[in-house]
Enzyme design. Structure first.
Site, PDB file in Angstrom:
ATOM      1  N   ASP A 143       0.878  -1.083  -0.047  1.00  0.00           N
ATOM      2  CA  ASP A 143      -0.111  -0.130  -0.282  1.00  0.00           C
ATOM      3  C   ASP A 143       0.747   1.300  -0.041  1.00  0.00           C
ATOM      4  O   ASP A 143       2.133   1.265   0.249  1.00  0.00           O
ATOM      5  CB  ASP A 143      -0.807  -0.004   1.140  1.00  0.00           C
ATOM      6  CG  ASP A 143      -0.142  -0.054   2.491  1.00  0.00           C
ATOM      7  OD1 ASP A 143       0.777  -0.749   2.642  1.00  0.00           O
ATOM      8  OD2 ASP A 143      -0.468   0.792   3.424  1.00  0.00           O
ATOM      9  N   GLU A 184      -0.166  -0.757   5.863  1.00  0.00           N
ATOM     10  CA  GLU A 184       0.850  -0.327   6.558  1.00  0.00           C
ATOM     11  C   GLU A 184       0.965   1.333   6.622  1.00  0.00           C
ATOM     12  O   GLU A 184       1.129   1.762   7.890  1.00  0.00           O
ATOM     13  CB  GLU A 184       2.228  -0.729   6.031  1.00  0.00           C
ATOM     14  CG  GLU A 184       3.483  -0.369   7.058  1.00  0.00           C
ATOM     15  CD  GLU A 184       4.211   0.952   6.649  1.00  0.00           C
ATOM     16  OE1 GLU A 184       4.856   1.312   7.804  1.00  0.00           O
ATOM     17  OE2 GLU A 184       3.838   1.777   5.862  1.00  0.00           O
ATOM     18  N   GLU A 185       0.474   1.844   5.540  1.00  0.00           N
ATOM     19  CA  GLU A 185       0.510   3.476   5.688  1.00  0.00           C
ATOM     20  C   GLU A 185      -0.783   3.897   6.569  1.00  0.00           C
ATOM     21  O   GLU A 185      -0.748   5.115   6.733  1.00  0.00           O
ATOM     22  CB  GLU A 185       0.463   3.857   4.269  1.00  0.00           C
ATOM     23  CG  GLU A 185       1.569   3.517   3.442  1.00  0.00           C
ATOM     24  CD  GLU A 185       3.046   4.113   4.029  1.00  0.00           C
ATOM     25  OE1 GLU A 185       3.016   4.894   4.854  1.00  0.00           O
ATOM     26  OE2 GLU A 185       3.887   3.845   3.128  1.00  0.00           O
ATOM     27  N   ASP A 201      12.127  -1.663   4.777  1.00  0.00           N
ATOM     28  CA  ASP A 201      10.949  -0.500   4.726  1.00  0.00           C
ATOM     29  C   ASP A 201      11.398   0.764   5.263  1.00  0.00           C
ATOM     30  O   ASP A 201      10.864   1.405   5.838  1.00  0.00           O
ATOM     31  CB  ASP A 201       9.773  -1.132   5.411  1.00  0.00           C
ATOM     32  CG  ASP A 201       8.572  -0.109   5.035  1.00  0.00           C
ATOM     33  OD1 ASP A 201       8.706   0.753   3.885  1.00  0.00           O
ATOM     34  OD2 ASP A 201       7.599  -0.088   5.878  1.00  0.00           O
ATOM     35  N   HIS A 245       6.983   8.995   0.938  1.00  0.00           N
ATOM     36  CA  HIS A 245       5.991  10.041   1.419  1.00  0.00           C
ATOM     37  C   HIS A 245       5.873  11.373   0.663  1.00  0.00           C
ATOM     38  O   HIS A 245       4.771  12.098   0.871  1.00  0.00           O
ATOM     39  CB  HIS A 245       5.786  10.106   3.057  1.00  0.00           C
ATOM     40  CG  HIS A 245       5.526   8.726   3.523  1.00  0.00           C
ATOM     41  ND1 HIS A 245       4.857   8.820   4.999  1.00  0.00           N
ATOM     42  CD2 HIS A 245       5.631   7.625   3.261  1.00  0.00           C
ATOM     43  CE1 HIS A 245       4.874   7.621   5.537  1.00  0.00           C
ATOM     44  NE2 HIS A 245       5.333   6.734   4.367  1.00  0.00           N
TER      45      HIS A 245
END
Length: 493
Positions: free
Chosen positions: A107, A172-173, A201, A451
């Site tokens: 994701d 996860e986000e 990650d 991000h």
């Protein structure tokens, strides 16, 4: 396996990866094209589609794949939304081989071209050797690099040096909803034969020098609520004759940190682990450009002037940051209102040996003491809605030795051993629940912009990272066999 035969094998593997790098990039392009944004509810179907694609990709390797249903969760408006399934995969059951479990997520954070992207965020675009696209480095690129490394052994008809397990999630986000419960449920089954857990990650500290991450700070998030009544008041009618909640709150927030960044809450530093000589030496060789870091952040001056001081305060000392005030007027223009209730929000990054319950008590007692000195009739409430413990691994663990050797083989240099100043809940989650060795093995560079707008991974890092993973499989197999007194010389079919 002798060092010479190992070298020949690595050369064969690396040549295959080089020859097929465009195929690997096409695979990443297909994954980036899926708008698997887990933050925005209307993209949930895309996240679920992405999970199916990841499951299919593992099945193509010959893995046994299970899409585990996690149920649903309720949004703030009362709507129930299905959680994307978690992919559990398994490939190989050779009892002589170690079993390595890889965790990743597919994701992504929200992205729109009008936010400042130079390219369409969901169309992987190569410019000057960089592959731009949402998820390129966080985390679709590293997940695919690991899969591509496994695929290379299969394509060359090489015996797998390790058994593989995969945990790939799609939330996860958005806080990894449902993952912790799943890990607990599967701990005695899926994880029973796992020896090592690998997470990729995060990023290097440098743009050019590889790194291994052995720790991350935790976080304690606080709300400080000050309330005087049940409605906002006009500042012309009541200004100057009442104790204003905003004035109380600003005084409380101002008391938390001094101008040097030192947290003024008594006892907050008492339980921090002492800096050992072994750890101090790790900092000396780390490649860290203060000016480059300053440029990347857009600030003119840091609180500290040396590399060592900066890294120590980023990684192994707590820090307190004030994030915002809820209830205050924040829109353009002027509104002469006295808010009836305001909520200040701040967090304290946690480091090893700090106790979350003790920290909470220290914060509450300190703020209540400051507030009492103001003789304000307003109501004060201090709460800690979120607390996450720090994570720390042993750099002498076989995982780190194997990863170090793999990086040296591919890049010709030893990696930096670094910590992460932010919080990585999944690392501690895996370590705490499974009691297995965990390593964070990044392949993305410091300037990848996870991000952010124009997120990217370089072609070089994506391909060389694939080689690092392949070399790691060989190295962890050799180390594991040495430690457990076994041998497995049949490398080729």
């Amino acid at each position: 396996m002798s060092s010479s035969s190992s070298s020949v094998l690595e050369t064969e593997i690396f040549q295959y990866i080089d020859v097929h790098q465009n195929d690997f990039i096409r695979g990443l392009k297909e994954w980036v094209a899926v708008e698997s944004d887990s933050v925005q509810p209307h993209r949930r179907k895309e996240v679920i589609r992405m999970m199916a694609l990841a499951a299919d990709r593992l099945a193509m390797l010959g893995a046994t794949v299970n899409l585990v249903n996690l149920g649903s969760h309720q949004l703030s408006d009362g709507q129930d939304l299905p959680l994307p399934p978690v992919v559990l995969g398994e490939l190989g059951k050779d009892p002589q081989n170690p079993t390595v479990c890889f965790y990743g997520h597919v994701d992504v954070q929200p992205a729109k071209k009008e936010d400042g992207w130079k390219t369409d965020p969901y169309t992987l675009t190569e410019i000057d050797g960089n592959l731009y696209g949402r998820g390129a480095t966080d985390n679709k690129g590293p997940v695919l690099a690991w899969i591509n490394a496994v695929e290379t052994f299969r394509a060359l008809k090489l015996t797998m040096p390790v058994n593989f397990k995969f945990v790939i999630e799609g939330m996860e986000e958005a806080g990894s909803l449902g993952l912790e419960k799943l890990l607990e449920e599967e701990n005695q089954c899926f994880f029973s034969g796992v020896d090592y857990i690998v997470i990729s990650d995060n990023l290097w500290l440098s743009n050019k020098k590889p790194a291994l991450t052995y720790g991350s700070r935790g976080n304690a998030c606080f709300f400080v609520e000050v309330e005087c009544g049940d409605k906002d008041l006009h500042s012309g009618t009541f200004g100057g004759i009442i104790h204003e909640p905003m004035t109380d709150l600003i005084a409380l927030l101002d008391s938390l940190v001094d101008p040097t960044g030192h947290i003024q809450i008594p006892g907050i530093y008492d339980s921090i682990a002492d800096l050992t000589e072994e750890e101090r030496k790790l900092y000396e060789s780390i490649e860290f450009d203060l000016e480059e870091h300053k440029k990347n952040s857009g600030v003119k001056k840091f609180l500290y002037g040396t590399k060592e001081e900066i890294l120590l305060h980023l990684w192994r000392y707590p820090s307190l940051s004030i994030h915002g005030i809820e209830g205050a007027f924040h829109e353009p223009g002027i509104k002469t209102v006295i808010p009836a209730k305001v909520i200040g929000k701040f967090s304290i990054r946690q480091v090893p040996h700090m106790n979350l319950s003790v920290v909470k008590q220290q914060v509450v007692e300190y703020l209540e003491g400051i507030f009492s000195k103001r003789n304000s009739p307003n109501k004060l409430r201090v709460s800690m809605p979120l607390g996450v413990k720090p994570w720390l691994a042993d750099v002498n663990d076989p995982l780190y030795k194997a990863a170090r050797r793999a990086i040296r083989t591919v890049f010709g240099k030893d990696p930096d051993f670094i910590r992460d100043g932010s919080t990585v809940p999944v690392a501690r989650m895996f370590q705490t629940i499974t009691q297995k060795s965990v390593i964070m093995l990044p392949i993305g560079a410091a300037d990848d912009g996870e991000h952010s707008q124009n997120e990217k991974i370089s072609r070089h890092n994506y391909i060389e990272g694939t080689k690092v993973f392949a070399a790691f499989f060989l190295e962890i197999s050799k180390l594991h066999q040495h430690l457990h007194g076994t041998s497995n010389t049949d490398t080729n079919n």
